[in-house]
Design an enzyme around this catalytic site. Structure first.
Site, PDB file in Angstrom:
ATOM      1  CB  VAL A  56      -8.685  -7.887   7.040  1.00 19.26           C
ATOM      2  CG1 VAL A  56      -7.379  -7.976   7.961  1.00 19.26           C
ATOM      3  CG2 VAL A  56      -8.391  -8.425   5.600  1.00 19.26           C
ATOM      4  CG  HIS A 114       3.914  -1.379  -4.728  1.00 19.03           C
ATOM      5  ND1 HIS A 114       2.581  -1.905  -4.713  1.00 19.03           N
ATOM      6  CD2 HIS A 114       4.777  -2.127  -5.068  1.00 19.03           C
ATOM      7  CE1 HIS A 114       2.799  -3.180  -5.067  1.00 19.03           C
ATOM      8  NE2 HIS A 114       3.986  -3.321  -5.592  1.00 19.03           N
ATOM      9  CG  ASN A 152      -1.950  -1.046   1.298  1.00 21.55           C
ATOM     10  OD1 ASN A 152      -2.052  -1.837   0.190  1.00 21.55           O
ATOM     11  ND2 ASN A 152      -2.283  -1.472   2.246  1.00 21.55           N
ATOM     12  CB  CYS A 206      18.167  17.307   1.223  1.00 22.18           C
ATOM     13  SG  CYS A 206      18.711  16.513   2.528  1.00 22.18           S
ATOM     14  N   GLY A 240      -5.554  -8.987   3.267  1.00 18.05           N
ATOM     15  CA  GLY A 240      -6.337  -8.205   2.210  1.00 18.05           C
ATOM     16  C   GLY A 240      -5.437  -8.010   1.079  1.00 18.05           C
ATOM     17  CB  THR A 241      -2.667  -9.032  -0.564  1.00 19.01           C
ATOM     18  OG1 THR A 241      -2.172  -9.038  -1.809  1.00 19.01           O
ATOM     19  CG2 THR A 241      -2.207 -10.102   0.369  1.00 19.01           C
ATOM     20  CB  CYS A 260      22.473  17.091   1.638  1.00 15.93           C
ATOM     21  SG  CYS A 260      21.712  16.324   0.069  1.00 15.93           S
TER      22      CYS A 260
END
Length: 471
Positions: free
Chosen positions: A253, A134, A115, A167, A209-210, A172
């Site tokens: 679930v 993801h 998710n 950043c 839940g997949t 940086c």
């Protein structure tokens, strides 16, 4: 998932199987399976949980492949569902918080999520115990030094593109990137490597839940089989991996996980959302030195140009002084400029009106504008203040509580920056099944005892390996 996220994805014709029918175990069968799952969870040495969109549907976030999923409706030519709340105000489900309870009890070792809603992090799962395969719609990352930035607003891009922010590390300063994958993006090696490692170590991988259609992510649970591990699948639709599972549960679930925690005698902790913002007070003498030009600005802690999505408007009134006109700030940037004399300090009341999705409609904060900027540079204990806010909000079951967690001063121009933390949501979770009364069930699972303090509450892929379908 966010409807906006679905719209941002590149178009592809084949998104895999959608509109899959749902299956429900009978109540008696489901309860038997819940008890079997409780035994597996209790006896596990290295429990890994693998989650998909199905654990967030009760949060008001639609899935993709279910009967009312986004891609199902698109294929049928039907209108997409309207989100009940803004994506950034979605609250963790009972399942999210149950996983937090299992992690705090030392049972859950690692979470792998497909998710992008960021709810595992918001719920309290430690970042080091989470792989977001993801990406996260609310996270930016510095490609140079690797610092991650969790936002309270949805990042505007997907596909690992550069965003408008940099950043904050002074050494940086590189341009940040979003973390959410598009169809052709490879799974991040850092997340994938951790996920593979823990799946190989797992004696139980619990899939929640997949539909287990995404490759190569859907093959991760199979890594546990080589070491003798077991796979458990909790899903309303059938999956391609059902034959590999030791236990299949076709039920909601939230109901399944609530039943497991009932048996293990673990409490589901409340969720307390705390949002941050800054009040910036700047002052300067007029040229003739008779007046003070001052500016009050309410800004995001993520930068002056970043949005404050949870604030609808701010009403400003002045205490015991009718000479100053009240103001209503309805649009960002929330800013008030005035010219006043130096005769005395100014006391203001800021009424913050919140958007729908927050647990209270407004809160008020008193602010003092003093002509002599304080030189008190004592450092506040931010962590202790935040914990006190959580405890108070939980005990009183109310939101709106706030406190200053950081205080900074800039000599030129005279500026005081106050960072506030405010409780915007408090959610408690009722168990969906009755707790089992016996100390020991017939199947051998033992109920956990409360202690004196209460219950303890990827590698780069070739084109062939690119994701063929998304949950």
């Amino acid at each position: 998932m966010s409807l906006g996220y679905a719209e941002k994805l590149s178009y592809i014709e084949d998104v895999g199987s959608v509109g899959m029918s749902e299956h429900f175990d009978t109540p008696d069968v489901l309860q038997q399976k819940i008890e079997q799952l409780a035994v597996l969870v209790q006896k596990s040495k290295h429990l890994v949980v693998f989650t998909g969109a199905g654990i967030s549907t009760s949060c008001g976030i639609p899935d993709f492949r279910g009967p009312k999923g986004i891609w199902t409706l698109q294929r049928e030519g039907k209108a997409l569902p309207e989100a009940s709340l803004p994506f950034h105000r979605a609250m963790p489900s009972l399942t999210h918080m149950a996983l937090v309870a299992l992690e705090r009890a030392g049972i859950l070792k690692f979470v792998i999520s497909q998710n992008v809603d960021g709810l595992h992090l918001r719920s309290g799962i430690p970042r080091k115990k989470l792989a977001e395969l993801h990406g996260n719609s609310f996270m930016e990352v510095c490609p140079s030094c690797g610092i991650e930035y969790m936002r309270d607003f949805e990042v505007e891009t997907i596909g690992l593109k550069e965003t408008s922010r940099r950043c904050s590390d002074k050494k940086c300063g590189a341009r940040l990137k979003d973390t959410v994958l598009d169809w052709e993006d490879a799974l991040p090696s850092k997340e994938m490597n951790q996920a593979e490692k823990h799946c190989r170590m797992a004696d139980v991988v619990l899939c929640l839940g997949t539909s287990l259609q995404i490759t190569p992510a859907c093959n991760l649970p199979l890594r546990s089989l080589r070491g003798g591990g077991k796979i458990v699948i909790v899903n309303l639709q059938k999956t391609p991996k059902d034959k590999k599972a030791t236990l299949l549960l076709h039920g909601l679930v939230d109901k399944v996980i609530s039943g497991v925690l009932d048996i293990l005698n673990l409490q589901i902790p409340p969720f307390v959302r705390i949002d941050l913002f800054q009040i910036i007070l700047t002052q300067a003498l007029s040229i003739d030195e008779k007046y003070v030009n001052w500016n009050l600005r309410v800004a995001s802690v993520h930068g002056l140009k970043a949005p404050l999505p949870f604030i609808k408007s701010i009403e400003i009134s002045f205490v015991d002084n009718q000479d100053y006109k009240a103001a209503i700030l309805q649009n960002e940037p929330f800013q008030l400029k005035r010219r006043t004399s130096q005769s005395k300090s100014i006391e203001m009341v800021l009424k913050f009106n919140f958007i729908d999705g927050c647990g209270c409609p407004f809160t008020e904060i008193n602010v003092s504008l003093k002509w002599e900027v304080s030189t008190d540079h004592s450092k506040l204990d931010k962590d202790a203040i935040l914990q006190n806010l959580r405890d108070t909000a939980t005990d009183e079951s109310c939101c709106g509580k706030n406190a200053v967690v950081e205080r900074n001063f800039i000599p030129s121009p005279k500026t005081e920056v106050l960072t506030y933390a405010i409780v915007t949501n408090v959610v408690t979770y009722k168990k969906t099944t009755e707790a089992v009364q016996a100390d020991t069930l017939s199947n051998g699972v033992k109920r956990r005892k409360n202690d004196a303090n209460g219950p303890a509450t990827s590698k780069k892929r070739s084109k062939v390996q690119r994701r063929k379908s998304r949950l």
